[in-house]
Scaffold this active site. Structure first.
Site, short mmCIF file in Angstrom:
data_model
loop_
_atom_site.label_atom_id
_atom_site.label_comp_id
_atom_site.label_asym_id
_atom_site.label_seq_id
_atom_site.Cartn_x
_atom_site.Cartn_y
_atom_site.Cartn_z
N GLY A 15 0.83 -1.21 0.00
CA GLY A 15 0.00 0.00 0.00
C GLY A 15 0.86 1.25 0.00
O GLY A 15 1.87 1.30 0.70
N ARG A 76 1.24 -5.27 -5.25
CA ARG A 76 1.51 -6.48 -4.47
C ARG A 76 1.64 -7.58 -5.52
O ARG A 76 0.69 -7.88 -6.22
CB ARG A 76 0.36 -6.76 -3.50
CG ARG A 76 0.17 -5.63 -2.47
CD ARG A 76 -0.97 -5.92 -1.50
NE ARG A 76 -1.02 -4.93 -0.43
CZ ARG A 76 -1.93 -3.96 -0.34
NH1 ARG A 76 -2.87 -3.85 -1.25
NH2 ARG A 76 -1.90 -3.10 0.66
N ASP A 107 5.43 -5.00 6.05
CA ASP A 107 5.91 -6.35 6.37
C ASP A 107 5.99 -7.27 5.16
O ASP A 107 6.97 -8.01 5.00
CB ASP A 107 4.96 -7.00 7.38
CG ASP A 107 5.35 -6.64 8.81
OD1 ASP A 107 6.45 -6.10 9.01
OD2 ASP A 107 4.54 -6.91 9.72
N THR A 129 4.22 2.72 5.52
CA THR A 129 2.82 2.32 5.57
C THR A 129 2.11 3.25 6.55
O THR A 129 2.68 3.58 7.59
CB THR A 129 2.63 0.85 6.02
OG1 THR A 129 1.27 0.68 6.47
CG2 THR A 129 3.54 0.45 7.15
N ASP A 131 -0.20 2.59 8.49
CA ASP A 131 -0.76 1.90 9.66
C ASP A 131 0.11 1.94 10.92
O ASP A 131 -0.36 1.66 12.01
CB ASP A 131 -1.01 0.42 9.32
CG ASP A 131 -2.18 0.23 8.39
OD1 ASP A 131 -2.79 1.24 7.99
OD2 ASP A 131 -2.50 -0.92 8.06
N ASP A 133 2.29 -0.24 11.69
CA ASP A 133 2.12 -1.60 12.22
C ASP A 133 3.37 -2.46 12.06
O ASP A 133 3.27 -3.68 11.97
CB ASP A 133 0.92 -2.28 11.53
CG ASP A 133 1.12 -2.42 10.02
OD1 ASP A 133 2.06 -1.81 9.48
OD2 ASP A 133 0.33 -3.14 9.39
N ARG A 175 -5.96 -2.43 9.76
CA ARG A 175 -6.58 -3.76 9.84
C ARG A 175 -6.19 -4.50 11.10
O ARG A 175 -7.01 -5.07 11.78
CB ARG A 175 -6.14 -4.61 8.64
CG ARG A 175 -7.15 -4.62 7.54
CD ARG A 175 -6.69 -5.49 6.40
NE ARG A 175 -5.44 -5.02 5.84
CZ ARG A 175 -5.09 -5.13 4.57
NH1 ARG A 175 -5.92 -5.70 3.73
NH2 ARG A 175 -3.94 -4.70 4.13
O1 F6P Z 1 -1.72 -1.12 4.97
C1 F6P Z 1 -2.25 0.11 4.65
C2 F6P Z 1 -3.72 0.01 4.39
O2 F6P Z 1 -4.18 1.29 4.03
C3 F6P Z 1 -4.58 -0.56 5.51
O3 F6P Z 1 -4.86 0.36 6.52
C4 F6P Z 1 -5.78 -1.03 4.78
O4 F6P Z 1 -6.42 -2.05 5.49
C5 F6P Z 1 -5.22 -1.53 3.49
O5 F6P Z 1 -3.99 -0.86 3.30
C6 F6P Z 1 -6.09 -1.30 2.29
O6 F6P Z 1 -5.48 -1.88 1.18
P1 F6P Z 1 -5.97 -1.68 -0.32
O7 F6P Z 1 -5.59 -0.31 -0.75
O8 F6P Z 1 -5.26 -2.73 -1.07
O9 F6P Z 1 -7.45 -1.85 -0.31
#
Ligand code: F6P
Length: 324
Positions: A15, A76, A107, A129, A131, A133, A175
């Site tokens: 992300g 990804r 991660d 990121t 998050d 996290d 998440r």
């Molecule tokens: O890891 C960053 C994040 O924004 C999370 O907070 C969220 O759950 C996820 O990515 C959303 O991912 P995507 O953009 O693939 O829907």
């Protein structure tokens, strides 16, 4: 001055996060200052599989420090996540004469960096990121910007909640990690904050609190819910049903991932990018750059990936105490 191979590659993966561009810029400029050539790899590890790389110079990263997203794009990659994919990527890096790869992401991206290091290409990860996290680092690039975006939006939501004597339930990203919810919940004066790290009994943690604070004269309420808790619309309905207070749900979503990075994100990203290049120039790979006790440090990728995130209990208790 670096010895041996004379180029370095940089990619962003997973992300996106505001500040990734500032990290790319720091990597490119620090590397060029050390007489290395720099390859920008497009769309994460996919770029190493498809040969989608560009040669970067000092001016390729002009005017990006203030931009959200990532100029290198991100992805990804499923194909990369196979032994054949890793080998193909490593062979491609060797064909470019790459001394090391800087991987900016979370991660999942670090697991990819560990695998590429295992295939003979030294990699250094930078935590990017929103998050926050990543267990080994008390800070990840993008976190501050995302929180300020949440704050700005919840302040707006508060205006309308106040005008209508309503309760607004706001879902923020995260998440597995409630850091965005916890810190923004405190900063926007939320009555309740629900995070995935803690049990979330709606009756005691939300309904009773709203009823209690209403009795002290409070007429509008903000409840912040982390994405990992979910059920935001249902929570709003439940509040309305149990308290009689008109309630609305807002899912902030991807607005949190964009925008102009804050000063903190630009500075941390610059320092981490610079540190990553230093490591590669010293022929040190299989590392993750992290912030610990306010300092930029580095540690082994496998060690970093095996660490367990520690939730800030002290801050959580403060939040519970002041949200009345
Ligand atoms: O890891 C960053 C994040 O924004 C999370 O907070 C969220 O759950 C996820 O990515 C959303 O991912 P995507 O953009 O693939 O829907």
């Amino acid at each position: 001055m670096c010895d041996n191979a004379n180029s370095i590659a940089v990619l962003t993966s997973g992300g996106d996060a505001p500040g990734m561009n500032a990290a790319v810029r720091a990597v490119v400029r620090s590397a060029i200052n050390r007489n290395l050539q720099v390859y920008g790899v497009k769309r994460g590890y996919n770029g190493l599989l498809n040969g989608d790389v560009i040669q970067m110079n000092l001016r390729s990263v002009s005017d990006i420090i203030n931009r959200g997203g990532t100029v290198l794009y991100t992805a990804r990659s499923e194909e990369y996540n196979t032994p054949e994919g890793v080998k193909k990527a490593a062979d491609y890096c060797r064909s470019l004469g790459v001394k090391g790869v800087v991987v900016i992401g979370g991660d999942g991206s670090f697991r990819g960096a560990r695998d590429l290091s295992g295939a003979g290409i030294p990699c250094v990860g930078i935590p990017g990121t929103i998050d926050n996290d990543i267990a080994c680092s008390e800070y990840t690039i993008g976190f501050d910007t995302a929180m300020n975006t949440v704050l700005e939006n919840v302040d707006k939501i508060r205006d309308t909640a106040q005008s209508h004597d309503r309760c607004s339930v706001v879902e923020v990203m995260g998440r597995r990690c409630g850091d965005i919810a916890l810190q923004t919940g405190i900063a926007c004066g939320a009555t309740s904050i629900l995070v995935p790290e803690k049990p979330h009994d709606l009756d005691s943690m939300v309904i009773d609190k709203i009823i209690k604070t209403k009795a002290t004269g409070k007429k509008h309420f903000i409840v912040v819910v982390a994405e990992g808790v979910g059920g935001t619309s249902e929570i709003a309905k439940y509040i309305e049903e149990k308290t009689g207070i008109e309630s609305r749900a807002t899912i902030l979503g991807h607005v949190q991932r964009g925008g102009c990075p804050t000063l903190r994100d630009r500075v941390v990203a610059s320092a981490m990018g610079h540190h990553a290049v230093d490591l590669i120039c010293n022929n040190i790979g299989t590392r993750v750059v992290a912030m610990q006790k306010g300092n930029i440090v580095d540690l082994d990728i496998s060690e970093a990936l095996s660490m367990k995130r520690v939730f800030d209990e002290e801050l959580y208790n403060i939040a519970m105490d002041v949200s009345i």
